[in-house]
Design a protein around this motif. Structure first.
Motif, PDB file in Angstrom:
ATOM      1  N   ALA A 716       0.828  -1.193   0.000  1.00 22.63           N
ATOM      2  CA  ALA A 716       0.000   0.000   0.000  1.00 22.63           C
ATOM      3  C   ALA A 716       0.856   1.234   0.000  1.00 22.63           C
ATOM      4  O   ALA A 716       2.049   1.172   0.267  1.00 22.63           O
ATOM      5  CB  ALA A 716      -0.904  -0.012   1.223  1.00 22.63           C
ATOM      6  N   CYS A 717       0.209   2.324  -0.356  1.00 17.93           N
ATOM      7  CA  CYS A 717       0.900   3.610  -0.325  1.00 17.93           C
ATOM      8  C   CYS A 717       0.892   4.152   1.094  1.00 17.93           C
ATOM      9  O   CYS A 717       0.017   3.837   1.912  1.00 17.93           O
ATOM     10  CB  CYS A 717       0.196   4.600  -1.265  1.00 17.93           C
ATOM     11  SG  CYS A 717       0.307   4.128  -3.010  1.00 17.93           S
ATOM     12  N   ASN A 719       0.114   6.946   2.072  1.00 17.92           N
ATOM     13  CA  ASN A 719      -1.027   7.814   2.390  1.00 17.92           C
ATOM     14  C   ASN A 719      -2.366   7.098   2.210  1.00 17.92           C
ATOM     15  O   ASN A 719      -3.416   7.717   2.168  1.00 17.92           O
ATOM     16  CB  ASN A 719      -0.972   9.078   1.550  1.00 17.92           C
ATOM     17  CG  ASN A 719      -0.898   8.795   0.054  1.00 17.92           C
ATOM     18  OD1 ASN A 719      -0.919   7.652  -0.351  1.00 17.92           O
ATOM     19  ND2 ASN A 719      -0.826   9.847  -0.759  1.00 17.92           N
ATOM     20  N   ASP A 720      -2.326   5.764   2.146  1.00 16.94           N
ATOM     21  CA  ASP A 720      -3.577   5.011   2.035  1.00 16.94           C
ATOM     22  C   ASP A 720      -4.267   4.869   3.400  1.00 16.94           C
ATOM     23  O   ASP A 720      -3.628   4.945   4.463  1.00 16.94           O
ATOM     24  CB  ASP A 720      -3.315   3.611   1.469  1.00 16.94           C
ATOM     25  CG  ASP A 720      -3.029   3.615  -0.032  1.00 16.94           C
ATOM     26  OD1 ASP A 720      -3.326   4.641  -0.646  1.00 16.94           O
ATOM     27  OD2 ASP A 720      -2.553   2.581  -0.526  1.00 16.94           O
ATOM     28  N   PHE A 722      -6.823   2.023   5.027  1.00 18.98           N
ATOM     29  CA  PHE A 722      -7.470   0.735   4.830  1.00 18.98           C
ATOM     30  C   PHE A 722      -7.609   0.067   6.187  1.00 18.98           C
ATOM     31  O   PHE A 722      -7.130   0.600   7.198  1.00 18.98           O
ATOM     32  CB  PHE A 722      -6.653  -0.140   3.838  1.00 18.98           C
ATOM     33  CG  PHE A 722      -5.238  -0.387   4.251  1.00 18.98           C
ATOM     34  CD1 PHE A 722      -4.887  -1.497   5.010  1.00 18.98           C
ATOM     35  CD2 PHE A 722      -4.209   0.514   3.871  1.00 18.98           C
ATOM     36  CE1 PHE A 722      -3.572  -1.702   5.360  1.00 18.98           C
ATOM     37  CE2 PHE A 722      -2.911   0.290   4.238  1.00 18.98           C
ATOM     38  CZ  PHE A 722      -2.590  -0.827   4.996  1.00 18.98           C
ATOM     39  N   ARG A 752      -2.376   6.082   6.968  1.00 22.74           N
ATOM     40  CA  ARG A 752      -1.089   6.599   6.555  1.00 22.74           C
ATOM     41  C   ARG A 752       0.037   5.862   7.250  1.00 22.74           C
ATOM     42  O   ARG A 752       0.760   6.384   8.091  1.00 22.74           O
ATOM     43  CB  ARG A 752      -0.984   8.092   6.867  1.00 22.74           C
ATOM     44  CG  ARG A 752      -1.997   8.935   6.103  1.00 22.74           C
ATOM     45  CD  ARG A 752      -1.874  10.388   6.441  1.00 22.74           C
ATOM     46  NE  ARG A 752      -0.596  10.876   5.996  1.00 22.74           N
ATOM     47  CZ  ARG A 752      -0.117  12.089   6.211  1.00 22.74           C
ATOM     48  NH1 ARG A 752      -0.880  12.965   6.892  1.00 22.74           N
ATOM     49  NH2 ARG A 752       1.068  12.464   5.774  1.00 22.74           N
ATOM     50  N   CYS A 781       3.634   7.102  -2.161  1.00 21.11           N
ATOM     51  CA  CYS A 781       2.797   7.351  -3.344  1.00 21.11           C
ATOM     52  C   CYS A 781       2.147   8.710  -3.218  1.00 21.11           C
ATOM     53  O   CYS A 781       0.924   8.886  -3.302  1.00 21.11           O
ATOM     54  CB  CYS A 781       1.731   6.280  -3.501  1.00 21.11           C
ATOM     55  SG  CYS A 781       2.337   4.582  -3.580  1.00 21.11           S
TER      56      CYS A 781
END
Length: 877
Positions: A716-717, A719-720, A722, A752, A781
């Motif tokens: 994942a990025c 700044n995601d 989830f 994040r 990202c």
């Protein structure tokens, strides 16, 4: 014999009429018809005399007069009168039948105390009275019995009772009934009703008139109104004499008989103690065995004349006189009263001493000369009368040698129920010496008259009576101290008697239930000592209390209580106690102790006894109890359970049969199967007694083995946003969640994450434990700005997940940030300038409803671009 059928005056007269010696007798018959007779001191009868009835078909009259210069008026006083129908006795105020009529006696106008005396009036200066008797041929009667006397010329005095001041008033038959505690007030009027001739010749005033009340007990009170209390309950003859300034007395007798009652309660016997709850019958009556002894007051008023001058009886043949009289004059009997029958004379008694009673003879002589020989001289009999000296010394009573000895009482009588020792001629030579004295209390040792007393019938009672004693043999002497003539109280002539009946009794307290006039049932409602006075009400209206209270002890019954029937557990030792401090105990197992110890089933009973203070009365109570023993239940469901799958068997089985099982599920079997988590309890006891039971509780947690559905790797990025979820599908809140980052929630919201490669571990703990590891690769990202607003959140479903509404905002300036939430009516319900806010779904403290809400966000990017954005989200409950 002349019977006094209609009326007998019972008054005692003090007469001022002049009489001369023993009264002669006048009968109105053929020989005296139409004659004039000087008659001061005569007995006056019809032609039947003193003992017979008058004859029929007659019309006769006679005139009486006086030659005495002072006592020159005739007065006739009637003792009795009985006239047949149609017969009339008329008295005229003068010398003939043309004179004014004073009175007409007949059956329509009978003799009464108010008309019993008739005298010549002051309008009749000659003082003569004419008497006329008219009898038809249809029947006759006893006629009249009267006395004629001579009086002064007096104004009439006719006493009239003052019914206002007199208390109590006499009965119609001239009795005054009193209680022992009463005071009698007698009053006579002083007006013209008492002095009808006042002021005609002289004045009769209170100042010159004497009112003398003879109260019958030796007391004389003076005045027109007197009050008196008798100290001794008895019968009394009360008379009033009114004497005016001329010495004249009341024309009519004014007399009453006072009857005084006394307390009829003569004794109170002890009452036996009784037990509480019992009753007792209490009786009253004349027998001594009754609890309350009642003796209705009875009294005899005896008329008695006494000769009380001591008289010497010297040696007859050797002294000038052989016979000696002992005269006594009586005037206390009703005028004209005579001896009606032998039983009118109760006794003739002489109080004397004399040696050799056989020397003497005794004869009683009445006023008209009739006599009876009581004892004749028999020239024998050496027994003494009394304690006499055995010598004779001449005829001089003053000679010391003739000093009197000790007299004894000797009485002649013919009363049938007295005890007699014989005639004097028998006992003076047979039996003991001195001859036994007469006992007038117990009525023994009376002497039998030699001649019957019936020879005295017709004798006037008033006048001079005498006992003639003759000493007809030499060498002995003696003394007479007194002698007395006693008339029977039942004769109706002078003596009288009365009895006061008891009307009712009041047993003075509660708990009395009358059975009849003399018997009550006493039934108290509790124990204790009851004390009460019995009150008697007699026919005079008098009220008397018992002199001492009746005490009745009610012994308390033992309060025995073994308790309710009891179920005990096997092996229990139990003590039975009926209560404290009883006198005796009797158990069904033959024990006599205050308590017993038991260890086996059965029916047990006890009787406890209390005694009264004397031990004469026992009061008991009993009780019974049934003791049952049952097995003891023992239940152990074990420790709380946590399993991954069911069913689970919970077992409370007891050895043997007969136990009752009650499960929280409603089952009543020894064991149950459960498939759901929860608290389970069971109660077990034997039979239906609910005794000797046991209970247990167990918590059963039924949780499947945890299942964690997470990928092994995640890229994942940085700044995601989830989430990683280990939430269990069944009862997720019963599992424990442990993340390697310290989080204890079922869901890990990744926000994040830092750039790098690192593992994230999670452990889910139920009845089993499961673990999982996620290897995360986080890359940079960066794309600016980045604002992420969620589309829903659930603040109130109590799962601890997604409870707050918040956003992700990167690449914006904080100072130009605002976020607003509006409801469907456009109202702002939340506003903030902080990009890191967390809203709990409340507006003004209240929970917002589940709905769709609009938001507006304003911000400035880091490269100074201003943006306004709108959107919506759902608030779920």
């Amino acid at each position: 014999m002349k019977r006094l059928k209609l009326f007998i005056l019972f008054s005692l007269i003090i007469s001022t009429a002049i009489a001369f010696g023993q009264n002669p007798t006048i009968n109105l018959n053929a020989s005296t018809h139409n004659t004039e007779i000087e008659a001061c001191g005569y007995w006056f009868y019809d032609d039947g005399g003193s003992g017979g009835n008058y004859s029929n078909n007659q019309d006769r009259w006679i005139t009486f007069y006086s030659t005495d210069p002072t006592y020159n008026h005739i007065k006739i006083e009637f003792a009795s009168m009985d006239l047949g129908a149609g017969d009339t006795l008329i008295i005229y105020d003068g010398p003939n039948t043309s004179s004014p009529v004073l009175i007409r006696y007949s059956q329509a106008n009978p003799l009464t105390p108010a008309n019993s005396a008739v005298q010549a009036t002051i309008n009749n200066p000659g003082g003569r009275l004419t008497v006329r008797f008219k009898a038809d041929g249809t029947g006759n009667a006893a006629g009249w019995n009267s006395a004629i006397g001579c009086i002064k010329m007096c104004q009439r005095i006719t006493p009239v009772l003052d019914s206002i001041l007199t208390n109590p008033l006499p009965t119609p038959d001239y009795y005054i009934n009193l209680c022992a505690y009463d005071t009698l007030t007698l009053a006579v009027k002083t007006d013209s009703s008492t002095f009808p001739d006042n002021h005609i010749i002289y004045n009769q005033t209170l100042a010159n008139t004497t009112f003398a009340w003879d109260m019958g007990d030796g007391t004389t009170l003076y005045g027109p109104v007197v009050s008196y209390h008798y100290n001794i309950p008895s019968g009394y003859n009360v008379s009033l004499s009114i004497i005016d300034t001329m010495g004249c007395t009341n024309t009519l007798s004014f007399n009453f008989r006072v009857r005084i009652s006394d307390n009829p309660i003569t004794g109170v016997n002890p009452v036996p103690d009784i037990c509480e709850g019992d009753s007792i019958i209490l009786t009253s009556g004349i027998n001594l065995g009754n609890i309350v002894v009642i003796d209705p007051f009875t009294n005899e008023v005896t008329a008695q004349g006494i000769y009380d001058s001591i008289t010497f009886i010297p040696d007859g043949p050797n002294c000038p006189t052989q016979c000696y009289g002992t005269p006594v004059s009586f005037d206390q009997f009703p005028p004209g009263a005579t001896v009606q029958q032998a039983t009118d004379i109760e006794s003739i008694c002489i109080f004397m001493e004399h040696s050799y009673a056989g020397d003497l003879s005794f004869k009683i002589i009445c006023p008209n000369g009739q006599s009876v020989i009581l004892d004749s001289y028999d020239q024998s009999g050496g027994n003494y009368l009394g304690q006499a000296y055995d010598y004779s010394s001449g005829c001089d009573p003053n000679n010391p040698q003739n000093a009197p000895g000790t007299p004894w009482l000797y009485c002649w009588s013919e009363v049938s129920n007295y005890s007699y020792q014989g005639t004097l001629n028998v006992v003076d030579r047979l039996g003991p010496s001195p001859i036994p004295a007469t006992d007038t209390i117990n009525h023994t040792n009376y002497l039998i008259p030699e001649n019957p007393l019936s020879s005295l019938i017709g004798c006037p009672l008033n006048g001079t009576w005498s006992i003639e004693i003759c000493d007809l043999w030499g060498a002995d002497n003696g003394w007479v101290f007194e002698w007395m003539l006693t008339l029977s109280s039942s004769s109706g002539v002078a003596g009288w008697q009365y009895s006061v009946e008891v009307d009712s009794l009041d047993w003075g307290g509660p708990y009395f239930y009358p059975i009849n006039d003399t018997t009550v049932l006493f039934k108290p409602d509790s124990s204790g000592t009851y004390s009460f006075l019995v009150t008697a009400y007699d026919e005079y209206g008098c009220i008397y209390n018992s002199n001492m209270p009746i005490n009745l002890n009610v012994i308390p019954n033992p309060v025995v209580d073994l308790g309710d029937d009891t179920i005990l557990c096997n092996g229990t030792i139990f003590t039975l106690t009926p209560g404290p401090d009883f006198d005796e105990y009797y158990w069904s197992n033959y024990s006599t102790t205050p308590s017993i110890t038991i260890d086996s089933a059965g029916i047990y009973s006890v009787t406890a006894i209390n005694y009264n203070s004397s031990g004469s009365v026992s009061c008991s109570s009993s009780d019974t109890i049934e003791i049952m023993y049952v097995p003891v239940a023992s239940v152990d469901l074990g420790p709380d359970l946590c399993v991954t799958e069911g069913p689970i068997i919970l077992d409370a089985s007891q050895p043997g049969s007969g136990f009752t099982y009650i499960w929280s599920t409603g089952a009543n079997t020894p064991s149950i199967q459960v498939n759901n988590l929860g608290n389970y309890w069971v109660k077990v006891y034997y039979g239906d007694s609910n005794a000797c039971g046991d209970a247990d509780t167990i918590y059963v947690k039924l949780l499947p083995t945890p299942i964690i559905n997470l990928p092994e790797e995640i890229t994942a990025c940085h700044n995601d946003i989830f989430e990683l979820s280990a939430l269990q599908p069944h009862n997720p809140n019963l599992y424990t969640y442990k993340w390697s980052i310290g989080l204890k929630e079922p869901v890990y919201y990744v926000y994040r994450p830092p750039v790098g490669i690192y593992p994230i571990e999670v452990m889910v703990i139920g009845c089993d434990t499961a673990t999982a590891t996620v290897n995360m690769t986080i890359e940079d990202c960066t794309i600016y700005p980045l604002v992420i607003v969620p589309t829903a959140f659930t603040p109130y479903n109590s799962d601890g997940v997604n409870d707050y509404f918040h956003i992700v905002a990167d690449g914006i300036k904080k100072e130009n940030f605002s976020f607003r939430i509006l409801n469907k009516w456009g109202e702002t319900i939340f506003y903030t300038n902080d990009p890191s806010f967390r809203w709990d779904g409340r507006y003004r403290g209240d929970i917002c409803p589940q709905d769709v809400y609009t938001y507006k966000i304003s911000y400035t990017t880091e490269n100074n671009i201003t943006k306004d954005e709108y959107g919506y989200f759902i608030l779920l409950h």
